[in-house]
Write a protein that holds these residues in place. Structure first.
Motif, PDB file in Angstrom:
ATOM      1  N   ARG A  89      17.793  15.690  21.708  1.00 51.33           N
ATOM      2  CA  ARG A  89      16.916  15.804  20.537  1.00 51.33           C
ATOM      3  C   ARG A  89      17.666  15.383  19.279  1.00 51.33           C
ATOM      4  NH1 ARG A  89      12.220  18.527  18.936  1.00 51.33           N
ATOM      5  NH2 ARG A  89      12.216  19.091  16.740  1.00 51.33           N
ATOM      6  N   GLU A  90      18.899  15.835  19.146  1.00 56.77           N
ATOM      7  CA  GLU A  90      19.679  15.487  17.965  1.00 56.77           C
ATOM      8  C   GLU A  90      20.066  14.011  17.959  1.00 56.77           C
ATOM      9  OE1 GLU A  90      20.433  17.732  15.303  1.00 56.77           O
ATOM     10  OE2 GLU A  90      18.783  18.623  16.433  1.00 56.77           O
ATOM     11  N   MET A  91      20.245  13.414  19.132  1.00 57.85           N
ATOM     12  CA  MET A  91      20.582  11.991  19.204  1.00 57.85           C
ATOM     13  C   MET A  91      19.412  11.115  18.784  1.00 57.85           C
ATOM     14  SD  MET A  91      22.862  11.862  22.697  1.00 57.85           S
ATOM     15  CE  MET A  91      23.529  10.224  22.396  1.00 57.85           C
ATOM     16  N   ASP A  92      18.201  11.592  19.025  1.00 60.43           N
ATOM     17  CA  ASP A  92      16.985  10.909  18.598  1.00 60.43           C
ATOM     18  C   ASP A  92      16.971   9.438  19.024  1.00 60.43           C
ATOM     19  OD1 ASP A  92      14.490  10.678  17.392  1.00 60.43           O
ATOM     20  OD2 ASP A  92      15.324  10.202  15.415  1.00 60.43           O
ATOM     21  N   GLY A  93      17.316   9.204  20.289  1.00 52.56           N
ATOM     22  CA  GLY A  93      17.255   7.855  20.837  1.00 52.56           C
ATOM     23  C   GLY A  93      18.515   7.035  20.674  1.00 52.56           C
ATOM     24  N   ALA A  94      19.495   7.535  19.943  1.00 53.75           N
ATOM     25  CA  ALA A  94      20.750   6.799  19.760  1.00 53.75           C
ATOM     26  C   ALA A  94      21.583   6.858  21.037  1.00 53.75           C
ATOM     27  CB  ALA A  94      21.540   7.377  18.590  1.00 53.75           C
ATOM     28  N   ASP A  95      22.559   5.973  21.145  1.00 55.45           N
ATOM     29  CA  ASP A  95      23.435   5.938  22.313  1.00 55.45           C
ATOM     30  C   ASP A  95      24.571   6.947  22.228  1.00 55.45           C
ATOM     31  OD1 ASP A  95      21.977   3.886  23.475  1.00 55.45           O
ATOM     32  OD2 ASP A  95      23.142   2.328  22.462  1.00 55.45           O
ATOM     33  N   GLU A 143       4.921  16.932  25.002  1.00 54.23           N
ATOM     34  CA  GLU A 143       4.215  15.713  24.587  1.00 54.23           C
ATOM     35  C   GLU A 143       5.189  14.542  24.426  1.00 54.23           C
ATOM     36  OE1 GLU A 143       1.894  16.735  21.148  1.00 54.23           O
ATOM     37  OE2 GLU A 143       0.379  17.775  22.353  1.00 54.23           O
ATOM     38  N   GLY A 144       6.118  14.442  25.362  1.00 58.57           N
ATOM     39  CA  GLY A 144       7.031  13.315  25.419  1.00 58.57           C
ATOM     40  C   GLY A 144       8.250  13.391  24.531  1.00 58.57           C
ATOM     41  N   THR A 145       8.412  14.475  23.766  1.00 54.87           N
ATOM     42  CA  THR A 145       9.527  14.614  22.832  1.00 54.87           C
ATOM     43  C   THR A 145      10.385  15.811  23.225  1.00 54.87           C
ATOM     44  OG1 THR A 145       8.218  13.691  21.020  1.00 54.87           O
ATOM     45  CG2 THR A 145      10.166  14.971  20.419  1.00 54.87           C
ATOM     46  N   PRO A 146      11.718  15.688  23.174  1.00 53.67           N
ATOM     47  CA  PRO A 146      12.570  16.846  23.484  1.00 53.67           C
ATOM     48  C   PRO A 146      12.220  18.032  22.590  1.00 53.67           C
ATOM     49  CG  PRO A 146      13.895  14.858  23.366  1.00 53.67           C
ATOM     50  CD  PRO A 146      12.524  14.479  22.867  1.00 53.67           C
ATOM     51  N   PRO A 167       4.243  25.275  19.737  1.00 51.29           N
ATOM     52  CA  PRO A 167       3.247  25.649  20.745  1.00 51.29           C
ATOM     53  C   PRO A 167       3.807  25.815  22.148  1.00 51.29           C
ATOM     54  CG  PRO A 167       3.024  23.335  20.138  1.00 51.29           C
ATOM     55  CD  PRO A 167       3.993  23.935  19.172  1.00 51.29           C
ATOM     56  N   TYR A 168       5.024  25.362  22.395  1.00 47.51           N
ATOM     57  CA  TYR A 168       5.613  25.512  23.722  1.00 47.51           C
ATOM     58  C   TYR A 168       6.368  26.834  23.881  1.00 47.51           C
ATOM     59  CZ  TYR A 168       9.127  23.161  20.805  1.00 47.51           C
ATOM     60  OH  TYR A 168       9.957  22.781  19.781  1.00 47.51           O
ATOM     61  N   LEU A 169       6.455  27.619  22.796  1.00 46.26           N
ATOM     62  CA  LEU A 169       7.081  28.945  22.885  1.00 46.26           C
ATOM     63  C   LEU A 169       5.991  29.973  23.134  1.00 46.26           C
ATOM     64  CD1 LEU A 169       9.597  28.845  19.884  1.00 46.26           C
ATOM     65  CD2 LEU A 169      10.083  28.464  22.310  1.00 46.26           C
ATOM     66  N   LYS A 170       6.042  30.626  24.278  1.00 43.85           N
ATOM     67  CA  LYS A 170       4.987  31.563  24.621  1.00 43.85           C
ATOM     68  C   LYS A 170       5.534  32.984  24.728  1.00 43.85           C
ATOM     69  CE  LYS A 170       5.289  31.080  29.685  1.00 43.85           C
ATOM     70  NZ  LYS A 170       4.533  30.761  30.910  1.00 43.85           N
ATOM     71  N   GLU A 171       4.622  33.914  24.658  1.00 40.85           N
ATOM     72  CA  GLU A 171       4.968  35.314  24.876  1.00 40.85           C
ATOM     73  C   GLU A 171       4.961  35.560  26.376  1.00 40.85           C
ATOM     74  OE1 GLU A 171       2.917  39.586  23.932  1.00 40.85           O
ATOM     75  OE2 GLU A 171       2.985  38.124  22.276  1.00 40.85           O
ATOM     76  N   ALA A 172       6.134  35.867  26.922  1.00 42.88           N
ATOM     77  CA  ALA A 172       6.261  36.056  28.363  1.00 42.88           C
ATOM     78  C   ALA A 172       6.890  37.415  28.657  1.00 42.88           C
ATOM     79  CB  ALA A 172       7.123  34.950  28.968  1.00 42.88           C
ATOM     80  N   GLN A 173       6.312  38.136  29.596  1.00 42.92           N
ATOM     81  CA  GLN A 173       6.904  39.400  30.004  1.00 42.92           C
ATOM     82  C   GLN A 173       8.275  39.139  30.629  1.00 42.92           C
ATOM     83  OE1 GLN A 173       5.562  42.548  29.368  1.00 42.92           O
ATOM     84  NE2 GLN A 173       4.274  41.218  28.100  1.00 42.92           N
ATOM     85  N   SER A 174       9.263  39.920  30.217  1.00 47.93           N
ATOM     86  CA  SER A 174      10.633  39.671  30.659  1.00 47.93           C
ATOM     87  C   SER A 174      11.359  40.984  30.931  1.00 47.93           C
ATOM     88  CB  SER A 174      11.367  38.861  29.571  1.00 47.93           C
ATOM     89  OG  SER A 174      12.635  38.451  30.000  1.00 47.93           O
ATOM     90  N   TYR A 296       8.514  29.363  33.253  1.00 46.94           N
ATOM     91  CA  TYR A 296       8.125  30.747  33.018  1.00 46.94           C
ATOM     92  C   TYR A 296       8.232  31.090  31.535  1.00 46.94           C
ATOM     93  CZ  TYR A 296       7.843  35.814  33.486  1.00 46.94           C
ATOM     94  OH  TYR A 296       7.454  37.136  33.365  1.00 46.94           O
ATOM     95  N   TYR A 297       9.268  30.600  30.889  1.00 47.00           N
ATOM     96  CA  TYR A 297       9.515  30.965  29.492  1.00 47.00           C
ATOM     97  C   TYR A 297       8.972  29.951  28.476  1.00 47.00           C
ATOM     98  CZ  TYR A 297      12.324  34.929  30.918  1.00 47.00           C
ATOM     99  OH  TYR A 297      12.732  36.131  31.453  1.00 47.00           O
ATOM    100  N   PHE A 298       8.624  28.757  28.939  1.00 48.06           N
ATOM    101  CA  PHE A 298       8.015  27.761  28.056  1.00 48.06           C
ATOM    102  C   PHE A 298       6.673  27.350  28.654  1.00 48.06           C
ATOM    103  CE2 PHE A 298      12.591  27.402  27.505  1.00 48.06           C
ATOM    104  CZ  PHE A 298      12.746  27.362  26.131  1.00 48.06           C
ATOM    105  N   GLN A 299       5.788  26.839  27.830  1.00 48.87           N
ATOM    106  CA  GLN A 299       4.475  26.417  28.325  1.00 48.87           C
ATOM    107  C   GLN A 299       4.193  24.973  27.931  1.00 48.87           C
ATOM    108  OE1 GLN A 299       1.582  29.033  26.582  1.00 48.87           O
ATOM    109  NE2 GLN A 299       2.058  28.451  24.467  1.00 48.87           N
ATOM    110  N   ASN A 300       3.436  24.303  28.813  1.00 53.47           N
ATOM    111  CA  ASN A 300       3.011  22.918  28.567  1.00 53.47           C
ATOM    112  C   ASN A 300       4.190  21.973  28.330  1.00 53.47           C
ATOM    113  OD1 ASN A 300       0.277  23.807  28.674  1.00 53.47           O
ATOM    114  ND2 ASN A 300       0.389  24.408  26.510  1.00 53.47           N
ATOM    115  N   VAL A 301       5.270  22.220  29.053  1.00 48.87           N
ATOM    116  CA  VAL A 301       6.451  21.362  28.930  1.00 48.87           C
ATOM    117  C   VAL A 301       6.643  20.579  30.234  1.00 48.87           C
ATOM    118  CG1 VAL A 301       7.644  22.816  27.241  1.00 48.87           C
ATOM    119  CG2 VAL A 301       7.960  23.248  29.702  1.00 48.87           C
ATOM    120  N   GLU A 302       7.418  19.503  30.130  1.00 42.82           N
ATOM    121  CA  GLU A 302       7.752  18.720  31.311  1.00 42.82           C
ATOM    122  C   GLU A 302       9.261  18.501  31.356  1.00 42.82           C
ATOM    123  OE1 GLU A 302       5.602  15.079  31.303  1.00 42.82           O
ATOM    124  OE2 GLU A 302       3.640  16.031  31.584  1.00 42.82           O
ATOM    125  N   ILE A 303       9.784  18.423  32.569  1.00 45.93           N
ATOM    126  CA  ILE A 303      11.199  18.132  32.739  1.00 45.93           C
ATOM    127  C   ILE A 303      11.340  16.629  32.936  1.00 45.93           C
ATOM    128  CG2 ILE A 303      13.244  18.508  34.156  1.00 45.93           C
ATOM    129  CD1 ILE A 303      12.162  21.269  34.843  1.00 45.93           C
TER     130      ILE A 303
END
Length: 306
Positions: A89-95, A143-146, A167-174, A296-303
């Protein structure tokens, strides 16, 4: 909320070892930069010489300071994905990116040995290295962004929603949070001591010690029990402002008077957003793998894979 979470985004890589005064920079002799691995690199500067490390090489030094090595392999793998996500995320596409731009603590091998002890160094180093290798190139996106990969040592028994801003931070029982060392903490203050600490908050409205704790009122909590607003005297503060002023491990706290003193009971370790390491470690014991832990701890995310 937005400003607070922005501040948190700069703090997410604070190591779990707060008693060790590391500089956050790798020591001489611990790096070579001779790897022939391809891909993005972190550039460290030693003795006025720039040394490029692959992200995967750099991660072992970061991961050692972020999570207890005795935690389960899948939990550590999930943490490796989050650490890598932050770097990408911090690299923002840089090498490449300079180490100092990452604001991440990176332990040297000698610091790892001091942390773990010489007897456990080789075992723990191998365990973390395997976690990184088994998740090589993987990072978390929304949505395609780290994402901003928030994590904490332990939530309050539940993690917190990030609202519309995250929006990817959800309230999850832990419930595994309760098993973390230091999950429940107590602090006792004399009214004068607490008044001094509250009055030191920038923009504070002066409060008399004689008015405490009567003039302390928790105005609002979120769904996970964290204090959002607390009124003390004539001023309303954020839960985090009071947390930092009193030196509490989280903003999930309550006040009560005991024998003329003020007792503060606190739950959780850290801000409570995103990935709970202690909670994940307990879920791993139930059979969760690292991908399931992240979902479990994030929602609507992709690896994603670099």
């Amino acid at each position: 909320m937005k400003r607070f979470l922005t501040v948190l985004s700069l703090m997410i890589m604070i190591p779990y070892v707060t008693t060790l005064a590391w500089t956050g920079r790798l020591g001489d002799g611990d790096i070579t930069g001779l790897s022939e691995e391809e891909g993005p690199r972190v550039i460290v500067v030693r003795n006025q010489r720039e040394v490029p490390l692959s992200v995967e090489e750099f991660l072992i030094h970061v991961l050692a300071g972020q999570i207890p090595a005795e935690y389960g392999k899948e939990t550590i793998k999930a943490q490796a994905v989050l650490a890598r996500t932050y770097i990408y995320r911090e690299m923002d596409g840089a090498d490449s990116i300079y180490e100092e731009a990452l604001d991440m603590d990176a332990l040297s091998r000698s610091q790892m040995e001091k942390l773990w002890g010489s007897r456990d160094f080789a075992k723990n180093y191998e365990k973390l290295t395997e976690a990184i290798e088994e998740t090589r190139g993987l990072f978390l996106t929304y949505e395609g962004t780290p994402i901003e990969p928030f994590f904490c040592r332990a939530g309050s028994g539940s993690t917190r929603s990030g609202g519309e801003e995250y929006p990817y931070l959800k309230e999850a029982q832990s419930p595994g949070d309760l098993k973390a060392d230091g999950f429940l903490s107590l602090a006792v203050f004399l009214p004068r001591t607490m008044a001094d600490k509250i009055n030191s908050i920038p923009g504070a409205v002066f409060v008399e010690a004689s008015s405490l704790p009567e003039e302390i009122q928790i105005v609002e909590r979120d769904g996970a029990g964290y204090v959002k607003k607390v009124q003390i005297g004539q001023k309303t503060y954020s839960g985090e402002e009071v947390q930092y002023a009193l030196g509490l491990p989280s903003s999930c706290y309550s006040f009560e008077e005991v024998d003329g003193k003020i007792r503060v009971t606190c739950k959780g370790i850290g801000h409570g957003y995103g990935f709970s390491q202690a909670g994940a470690n307990a879920l791993e014991a139930e059979g969760y793998d690292f991908k399931e832990l992240l979902n479990y701890y994030f929602q609507n995310v992709e690896i994603a894979n670099y």
